[in-house]
Write an enzyme that holds these catalytic residues in place. Structure first.
Site, short mmCIF file in Angstrom:
data_model
loop_
_atom_site.label_atom_id
_atom_site.label_comp_id
_atom_site.label_asym_id
_atom_site.label_seq_id
_atom_site.Cartn_x
_atom_site.Cartn_y
_atom_site.Cartn_z
CG ASP A 34 -2.19 0.81 0.99
OD1 ASP A 34 -2.21 1.63 0.06
OD2 ASP A 34 -3.16 0.63 1.76
CD1 TRP A 35 0.68 5.58 -3.76
CD2 TRP A 35 0.42 3.37 -3.80
NE1 TRP A 35 0.73 5.16 -5.08
CE2 TRP A 35 0.58 3.81 -5.13
CE3 TRP A 35 0.26 2.00 -3.58
CZ2 TRP A 35 0.58 2.96 -6.23
CZ3 TRP A 35 0.25 1.14 -4.68
CH2 TRP A 35 0.40 1.62 -5.98
#
Length: 812
Positions: free
Chosen positions: A236-237
């Site tokens: 995930d970012w």
């Protein structure tokens, strides 16, 4: 680990992957594992590798530009898609999204979200499917199949136990192995087994002491080992934290870039002897496999060479919406609407909320509100509208009436370039800047243009973002100062609440000049340079009692009253959880008052997940429309007028917060114990003997059904149903399995399968449902494996978990 090689084409792609890998040196390999910007990986022309582009979903494909300049089809929310209880509908949604991805040059869709509705307070539940792992897995697998049939990859997320938003970057979720296996891992397992996704995204959170981007046991041992997953694993970012533990934990790609724990940091770790280049090769191999499958690697035939036929996005969005609407109450056959006059009320009827907040946001070319849809569908002169109550008690983004453009200047005041920003939102991430503009030269961005009010009175303007701002409305500068950032949230500029900074007296229909100038400030803790801020608005605030009185007067004079109630993006969004399940503002008061004035009151509930409905027994009908996508108002008219029946069934239990069995989403000391074990959703409601407002699986149509019989042959359940009503319809036949012997550590019953039945008036049809072996198994923590629990089981079919119509027994 080698890819699962099932066809000659798979083997040929794998050969191309190995040839490409052999041609890369260490620096090229480690560079490939790190984002070059917000959304893409670097191209390597020497081996014929194009830049792999990723984009958020799950209800639309935004592309690499987060702007209304590049509109996207906006489908209904994932809760709506799950409410359809139709895998083929989910597959068709995926086909459309692949079409949208190809149009925008996207190789990988960052979807679907298959976390569970553990607690109704989860702020992002609109983006996930259900509280039930089987329903989630079946719908998610169909979605993945549809997307990948169009040659576009998926990343099933967020692996795993990312079931709430509070402290999501740091929370340590303490989850027992049995609950992990039977609930939270189960949808991922189903999707890997049946749809072969090309990617998985690991979550921000920690599980049992290990952050998910470093969780070798769950990623390498379970996902890749036990389940034979051969796709790539992307963080995930900003979730990746540490170079070597991430590599050893099975993380292939760290996003976004260019500053990341991979790239140069990973190459240095290998040269220093801290990381093994063989593990780097495995990660690169999986990225190249993704490229080969999506057609981004020269010399490798894509996994899909003939894409599906084009899909009409507007038509499919409308179909999914109406088939997702759940009619939970319909006394005296209030729906479909009877001939006569209709008094419509609710601010959300005029300004519909069609999608949830956060990274799932896209910009559709148009939206159809309930007012738009009913105006088009009902005879002229039969529909009236009153605001009644406004759910938004705060400043709103993208308010109607703005006509703005963005002007970019350097430090000397020279114009570098311009872009459009019709709703007053700037979200430029990485290289996503207007033509001629670079981060090195950009000094200020001015949102400039006009605002045309819909009504006269005081209008409040506000700012979301941090840094220096100057806000001018008309000829008056109201704010010229620095707005501070939230030090605890790197995404505060995106998810934070707007701050009021100006109030101006305006006249309806008369445009006023507006300017918001921002001195660009870059957050040092972010891996790339972003420009994110917005101009927000709150219109004149009339006396709430007067608004309600107007709606009541109109309702009293009409044959039918329709009230639209809704949540807001400050209630349901990525980035935070909910504090309660109440509708915001005075909406409950509005419904109580309208229902008292007109016994034929229909309430439309525009929310992505459960809200409390304290007036539900006072009204004639309640229709849940979720976040219905861009065609929601047209679909609503289809259902209210009876052109189509509402096709949805509840994918999650609706009840009051006081009665909800699982409510804790806030960690203490950094930890959140999943102390309820395997008892969430309907499993927990049944265990605690509590009665919800509306049970899992509930939903009414415009016809009636009789269950004539059920039989089991081996693992095949056959159910016969008859349409006893006066019009054609669709029934969702749900099959539940319950052990005859009570076990306090095991749910009383669980969904084992479902099937749709369609029949005309008086017709009977049979449907079959295959019982999965897992319906009779539990995860045995002593042996570390699945174990069949032998004995007698009730196999029941019905309309919901609480409305079982036919049953038989089998021995296992």
């Amino acid at each position: 680990m080698a890819a699962t090689q099932s066809t000659p084409a798979d083997r040929a792609r794998e050969s191309a992957v190995e040839a490409a890998l052999a041609a890369l040196d260490l620096d090229a390999k480690t560079r490939l594992l790190a984002g070059q910007d917000m959304w893409s990986l670097p191209a390597l022309p020497r081996i014929g590798l194009a830049s792999l582009v990723m984009s958020d979903g799950p209800i639309g494909v935004r592309g690499v530009r987060w702007t209304a300049d590049d509109p996207s089809v906006a489908l209904p929310s994932p809760t709506a898609l799950a409410a359809g209880w139709d895998p083929d509908l989910a597959r068709r949604a995926g086909v459309l999204l692949a079409q949208e991805a190809r149009r925008k040059g996207v190789h990988v869709l960052l979807a679907p979200t298959v976390n569970l509705h553990r607690s109704p307070l989860g702020g992002r539940h609109f983006e996930a499917y259900s509280e039930d792992p089987l329903l989630t897995g079946v719908i998610g697998a169909a979605y993945v199949t549809g997307v990948q049939s169009g040659g576009v990859g998926t990343t099933v997320k967020h692996f795993v136990a990312n079931d709430a938003e509070t402290d999501r970057f740091t929370v340590n979720n303490l989850v027992g192995e049995r609950a992990l296996r039977e609930l939270y891992l189960a949808p991922f397992e189903t999707i890997v087994a049946t749809a072969r996704p090309w990617g998985v995204m690991t979550a921000y959170n920690t599980v049992n002491g290990v952050t998910m981007t470093e969780h070798a046991r769950l990623v390498n041992d379970v996902l890749r080992g036990e389940w034979s997953f051969d796709g790539f694993n992307v963080s995930d970012w900003m979730a990746a934290r540490d170079t070597v533990p991430a590599l050893r934990g099975g993380l292939d790609v760290a996003m976004p870039g260019p500053r990341t724990v991979y790239g140069e940091a990973l190459a240095r770790a290998v040269r220093d002897g801290a990381a093994d280049e063989a593990e780097v090769d495995e990660a690169v191999r999986r990225v190249l496999r993704l490229a080969a499958r999506t057609g981004a690697l020269a010399g490798a035939e894509p996994a899909v060479t003939e894409v599906p036929e084009p899909v009409d996005g507007e038509a499919l969005a409308r179909e999914i919406a109406r088939r997702s609407f759940v009619l939970v109450r319909n006394e005296r056959s209030a729906l479909p609407l009877r001939p006569g006059t209709v008094a419509l009320s609710g601010a959300a009827a005029r300004d519909a909320r069609v999608l949830g907040g956060g990274s799932a946001t896209v910009f559709p070319a148009h939206t159809v509100s309930p007012l738009d849809g009913l105006t088009a569908a009902l005879p002229e002169g039969t529909l009236s509208y009153a605001v009644g109550a406004d759910p938004s008690t705060e400043l709103a983004l993208g308010a109607p009436g703005f006509d703005l453009r963005a002007v970019c200047r350097d430090s000397a005041g020279n114009v570098l370039g311009t872009g459009t920003a019709p709703g007053g939102q700037i979200q430029w991430m990485g290289s996503d800047l207007p033509a001629g503009v670079t981060h090195d030269t950009l000094h200020t961005v001015e949102l400039t243009g006009t605002f045309t009010p819909r009504e006269s009175g005081p209008h409040t303007f506000g700012i979301r973002g941090f840094g220096a701002f100057t806000l001018t409305v008309g000829a008056t500068t109201y704010y010229d100062d620095v707005q501070p950032a939230d030090a605890d949230d790197p995404f505060s500029a995106f998810f934070g609440a707007p701050v009021p900074r100006a109030t101006a007296e305006l006249v309806a229909g008369e445009p006023v000049d507006v300017s918001l100038t921002h001195v660009v400030t870059y957050a040092a803790e972010l891996p790339l340079k972003n420009v994110i801020f917005a101009l927000a608005l709150q219109g004149p605030q009339r006396d709430p009692d007067e608004l309600i009185a107007e709606a009541v007067a109109a309702a009293r004079a009409a044959d039918t009253a329709v009230v639209v109630v809704a949540t807001t993006d400050r209630v349901e969004s990525e980035g935070f959880d909910r504090a309660d399940l109440r509708l915001p503002g005075r909406q409950d008061d509005l419904v109580h008052a309208v229902a008292a004035a007109n016994p034929n009151t229909v309430v439309i509930v525009n929310s992505g997940s459960p809200v409390e409905l304290p007036w539900r027994d006072e009204v004639a009908a309640v229709l849940l429309t979720w976040f219905p996508g861009q065609e929601g108002g047209a679909a609503l008219a289809d259902v209210l007028t009876g052109a189509h029946e509402p096709g949805g069934r509840l994918p999650t239990t609706w009840g009051s917060l006081a009665d909800a069995p699982v409510t804790r989403v806030t960690p203490e000391g950094g930890e959140l114990p999943y102390s309820e074990g395997v008892f969430i959703g309907y499993r927990a409601w049944e265990k605690q003997g509590r009665t919800p407002s509306y049970p899992f699986g509930h939903g009414l149509g415009y016809t009636d059904w009789r269950y004539d019989g059920i039989s089991v042959d081996g693992t095949t359940v056959t159910v016969r149903v008859t349409n006893t009503g006066e019009r054609p319809g669709r029934e969702v036949v749900q099959v539940y399995v319950a052990p005859a012997e009570t076990d306090p550590d095991r749910p009383a019953r669980a969904l084992a399968g479902f099937a749709g039945a369609e029949a005309g008036p008086g017709e009977s049809v049979e449907v079959t449902v295959e019982l999965p072996r897992r319906a009779f198994e539990i995860w045995d923590e002593r042996t570390g494996g699945w174990a069949v629990v032998k004995g007698s089981y009730e196999i029941a079919a019905g309309r919901s978990i609480a409305d079982r119509r036919a049953a038989t027994s089998i021995n296992v």
